[in-house]
Design a protein around this motif. Structure first.
Motif, short mmCIF file in Angstrom:
data_model
loop_
_atom_site.label_atom_id
_atom_site.label_comp_id
_atom_site.label_asym_id
_atom_site.label_seq_id
_atom_site.Cartn_x
_atom_site.Cartn_y
_atom_site.Cartn_z
N UNK A 257 -6.86 1.70 -3.94
CA UNK A 257 -7.23 0.87 -2.79
C UNK A 257 -8.74 0.62 -2.80
N UNK A 258 -9.12 -0.63 -2.57
CA UNK A 258 -10.52 -1.01 -2.55
C UNK A 258 -11.01 -1.62 -3.85
N UNK A 259 -10.24 -1.49 -4.92
CA UNK A 259 -10.62 -2.07 -6.20
C UNK A 259 -10.35 -3.57 -6.16
N UNK A 260 -11.30 -4.37 -6.62
CA UNK A 260 -11.16 -5.81 -6.66
C UNK A 260 -10.15 -6.21 -7.74
N UNK B 95 0.85 -1.19 0.00
CA UNK B 95 0.00 0.00 0.00
C UNK B 95 0.89 1.24 0.00
N UNK B 96 0.51 2.20 -0.85
CA UNK B 96 1.24 3.47 -0.87
C UNK B 96 0.27 4.61 -1.11
N UNK B 97 0.64 5.77 -0.60
CA UNK B 97 -0.18 6.96 -0.74
C UNK B 97 0.46 7.89 -1.76
N UNK B 98 -0.34 8.26 -2.75
CA UNK B 98 0.09 9.22 -3.76
C UNK B 98 -0.90 10.37 -3.74
#
Length: 161
Positions: A112-115, A86-89
């Motif tokens: 994040x959250x995409x299947x 996980x990374x934040x952009x």
């Protein structure tokens, strides 16, 4: 002298020289063939070593690049275990999923959250199998290469201490 005009000693000298040359040629050929076989085996072992370690090295480097608080976890894509980074952009979180599907190590980058489906991944390298286990700050990656040999790497997650 014999009836052909050559001396008997010269024939023996010629045959000895010819025999010596044949021994030398056979020895040289043996050395060349042996050297070629040694070279072939060395290249084969180096290729197997490279193939086996490349996947693990790639994953270890990806983990080290994303070693942050709650940034490394395990997941599942279809029937395959996955490494999720996980990374934040900007202000959004994204995930990089690494897994094996249809004989290839694959990677997909999604919000994040995409299947994630197995067919979504971009093939990176041939790989038979892959597993990941996280036990506190220890992440154990196991990869089975195309040669069937299993290799393992353990990474200590500094931000999970």
């Amino acid at each position: 002298m014999n009836r052909f005009g050559a001396q008997k000693g010269h024939v023996v000298d010629f045959l000895f020289t010819l025999a010596l040359f044949c021994v030398f040629a056979a020895s040289a050929l043996t050395v060349v063939v042996t050297g070629a076989n040694v070279y072939r085996q060395t290249v084969k072992r180096m290729d197997q070593n490279y193939d086996g370690r490349t996947s693990l090295t790639y994953m270890v480097q990806k983990v080290r690049q994303n070693d942050g608080a709650d940034a490394v976890r395990t997941g599942q894509v279809g029937d395959s275990p996955a490494l999720v980074l996980v990374q934040t952009l900007g202000e959004k979180n994204y995930e990089t999923w690494i897994f094996v599907y249809e004989g290839y190590l694959r990677e997909v980058f999604v919000a994040q959250g995409v299947s994630v489906k197995p067919t979504d991944g971009q093939p990176i390298k041939e790989q038979q199998a892959f597993s990941v286990q996280k036990d506190g700050a220890l992440l154990t990656l196991t990869a089975v290469g195309v040669d069937g040999e299993s290799r393992q790497a353990t990474v200590f997650l500094r931000c999970e201490q």
